[in-house]
Design an enzyme around this catalytic site. Structure first.
Site, mmCIF file in Angstrom:
data_model
loop_
_atom_site.group_PDB
_atom_site.id
_atom_site.type_symbol
_atom_site.label_atom_id
_atom_site.label_comp_id
_atom_site.label_asym_id
_atom_site.label_seq_id
_atom_site.Cartn_x
_atom_site.Cartn_y
_atom_site.Cartn_z
ATOM 1 C CG HIS A 127 -1.938 -1.060 1.339
ATOM 2 N ND1 HIS A 127 -2.804 -1.720 2.152
ATOM 3 C CD2 HIS A 127 -2.447 -1.719 -0.020
ATOM 4 C CE1 HIS A 127 -3.505 -2.527 1.749
ATOM 5 N NE2 HIS A 127 -3.344 -2.674 0.497
ATOM 6 C CB CYS A 144 6.779 10.556 -11.140
ATOM 7 S SG CYS A 144 6.056 11.274 -12.696
HETATM 8 P P1 NAD Z 1 -6.908 -3.773 10.541
HETATM 9 O O1 NAD Z 1 -6.994 -2.392 11.263
HETATM 10 O O2 NAD Z 1 -8.070 -3.897 9.852
HETATM 11 O O3 NAD Z 1 -6.532 -4.807 11.705
HETATM 12 C C1 NAD Z 1 -5.822 -4.996 12.393
HETATM 13 C C2 NAD Z 1 -5.585 -6.311 13.146
HETATM 14 O O4 NAD Z 1 -4.690 -6.143 14.343
HETATM 15 C C3 NAD Z 1 -7.063 -6.331 14.278
HETATM 16 O O5 NAD Z 1 -7.273 -7.639 13.941
HETATM 17 C C4 NAD Z 1 -6.599 -6.437 15.779
HETATM 18 O O6 NAD Z 1 -7.304 -7.001 16.471
HETATM 19 C C5 NAD Z 1 -4.944 -6.537 15.373
HETATM 20 N N1 NAD Z 1 -4.176 -6.025 16.655
HETATM 21 C C6 NAD Z 1 -4.238 -4.982 17.158
HETATM 22 N N2 NAD Z 1 -3.367 -4.620 17.936
HETATM 23 C C7 NAD Z 1 -2.544 -5.625 17.864
HETATM 24 C C8 NAD Z 1 -1.433 -5.952 18.560
HETATM 25 N N3 NAD Z 1 -0.510 -5.495 19.499
HETATM 26 N N4 NAD Z 1 -0.977 -7.467 18.498
HETATM 27 C C9 NAD Z 1 -1.629 -8.316 17.467
HETATM 28 N N5 NAD Z 1 -2.599 -7.937 16.812
HETATM 29 C C10 NAD Z 1 -3.104 -6.696 17.093
HETATM 30 O O7 NAD Z 1 -5.470 -3.795 9.576
HETATM 31 P P2 NAD Z 1 -5.164 -4.265 8.472
HETATM 32 O O8 NAD Z 1 -5.638 -5.700 8.254
HETATM 33 O O9 NAD Z 1 -3.740 -3.956 8.198
HETATM 34 O O10 NAD Z 1 -5.949 -3.550 7.289
HETATM 35 C C11 NAD Z 1 -6.215 -2.195 7.244
HETATM 36 C C12 NAD Z 1 -5.254 -1.511 6.364
HETATM 37 O O11 NAD Z 1 -5.005 -0.153 7.098
HETATM 38 C C13 NAD Z 1 -4.329 -1.715 5.665
HETATM 39 O O12 NAD Z 1 -4.264 -1.671 4.113
HETATM 40 C C14 NAD Z 1 -3.200 -0.811 6.062
HETATM 41 O O13 NAD Z 1 -2.569 0.144 4.566
HETATM 42 C C15 NAD Z 1 -3.834 0.387 6.679
HETATM 43 N N6 NAD Z 1 -3.244 1.064 7.776
HETATM 44 C C16 NAD Z 1 -1.973 0.999 8.097
HETATM 45 C C17 NAD Z 1 -1.515 1.640 9.272
HETATM 46 C C18 NAD Z 1 0.226 1.579 9.349
HETATM 47 O O14 NAD Z 1 0.767 1.794 8.216
HETATM 48 N N7 NAD Z 1 0.474 1.385 10.548
HETATM 49 C C19 NAD Z 1 -2.381 2.109 10.269
HETATM 50 C C20 NAD Z 1 -3.653 1.966 9.928
HETATM 51 C C21 NAD Z 1 -4.285 1.526 8.966
#
Ligand code: NAD
Length: 267
Positions: free
Chosen positions: A126, A134
């Site tokens: 992502h 670009c």
């Molecule tokens: P999501 O938010 O849908 O799910 C996160 C998962 O991680 C949940 O199931 C949650 O219960 C679990 N979780 C939370 N804390 C945890 C921990 N300490 N240890 C283990 N598990 C834990 O995230 P996703 O599946 O990555 O999909 C969402 C989209 O969000 C992705 O496409 C991503 O690009 C984007 N995103 C990225 C960031 C980042 O770069 N840090 C932050 C927010 C969202």
């Protein structure tokens, strides 16, 4: 720790020490670095409406009517990530790569924390908030931390003037040396993944023995098709998450808990 969990932990540890591991990470791995996930109680989309803020059209249209709101959103995201440090879960994966037992990380995250922890073989599905891309030639250029901080502080300074604010906002969309339009290198809702990212991921999975899913809910496609592909290729699937997810059903081993506490058992 209950007896059953420690048995599974030992089995997974044995598997991981054999090497040829690919990690598939999501927002959950960065929660302990104080970067909120998207979903759940303190998730980003609880604070900001995804229909407005997760796509370029919504962001642009809102900027025209309520520029301060968009500036607040951009500032919030960048400041959160600029202030975040890799946590023990990121560091454990870096140490696994160093030891030669982790082949690749395939990440859905845009926060650059895997690279900051020391991982080099990271496939970003992502994009990455610290790069511009670009739209014409595909060239990527790094957005240095200081550059971002300067843009944020100029935005803050120019909050009173719509025109100055707009000009500052446009510094996130400069021209490339090929004269093409650049933009932050992140994939918003409805946009295509970076060219080649899925192919690289499939090839990494083909070459692995164990597919280690960490902190992902498995609901964002096409990324979420990768664990299913690994399943079809008969790879061993491990899930580390603090809750059951849509991917739990395909996991051979499920470790419920915080990513940092579990992953550090494998280093
Ligand atoms: P999501 O938010 O849908 O799910 C996160 C998962 O991680 C949940 O199931 C949650 O219960 C679990 N979780 C939370 N804390 C945890 C921990 N300490 N240890 C283990 N598990 C834990 O995230 P996703 O599946 O990555 O999909 C969402 C989209 O969000 C992705 O496409 C991503 O690009 C984007 N995103 C990225 C960031 C980042 O770069 N840090 C932050 C927010 C969202």
């Amino acid at each position: 720790m209950n007896e059953n969990k420690s048995i599974i932990l030992k089995q997974v540890s044995d598997l991981i020490q054999k090497g040829e591991v690919v990690a598939f990470t999501g927002a959950g791995i960065s929660v302990e670095s104080r970067v909120p996930a998207f979903r759940g109680e303190s998730g980003l989309w609880e604070k900001y409406d995804a229909n407005t803020y997760a796509n370029l059209l919504g962001l642009g249209a809102t900027f025209l009517i309520k520029p301060k709101k968009v500036v607040g959103f951009i500032t919030d995201i960048y400041e959160t990530i600029l202030n975040a440090m890799p946590n023990p879960a990121h560091l454990a994966l870096a140490s696994m790569e160093e030891k030669g037992i982790l082949n690749n990380i395939i990440t859905q995250n845009i926060d650059n924390l895997h690279q900051r922890a020391g991982n080099r073989k990271v496939i970003e599905l992502h994009g990455n908030l610290f790069f511009l891309r670009c739209l014409k030639c595909g060239n990527r250029r790094e957005l240095k931390e200081q550059e971002i901080r300067d843009i944020l502080s100029l935005m803050d300074k120019n909050l009173h003037s719509r025109i100055k604010l707009f000009k500052t906002f446009l510094s996130l969309f400069p021209k490339c040396s090929c004269k093409g339009q650049m933009r932050p290198d992140i994939v918003l809702f409805g946009e295509e993944l970076p060219e080649g990212a899925m192919e690289l991921s499939f090839s990494a999975i083909d070459n692995c023995k164990t597919f280690l899913m960490v902190g992902t809910s498995g609901v964002v496609y096409p990324a979420a098709s990768l664990p299913r592909y690994a399943r079809r290729c008969n790879k061993k699937i491990v899930e580390i998450n603090d809750e059951e997810t849509s991917l739990s059903a395909i996991a051979d081993y499920k470790l419920l808990g915080k990513a940092s506490e579990i992953l550090k058992c494998f280093t």
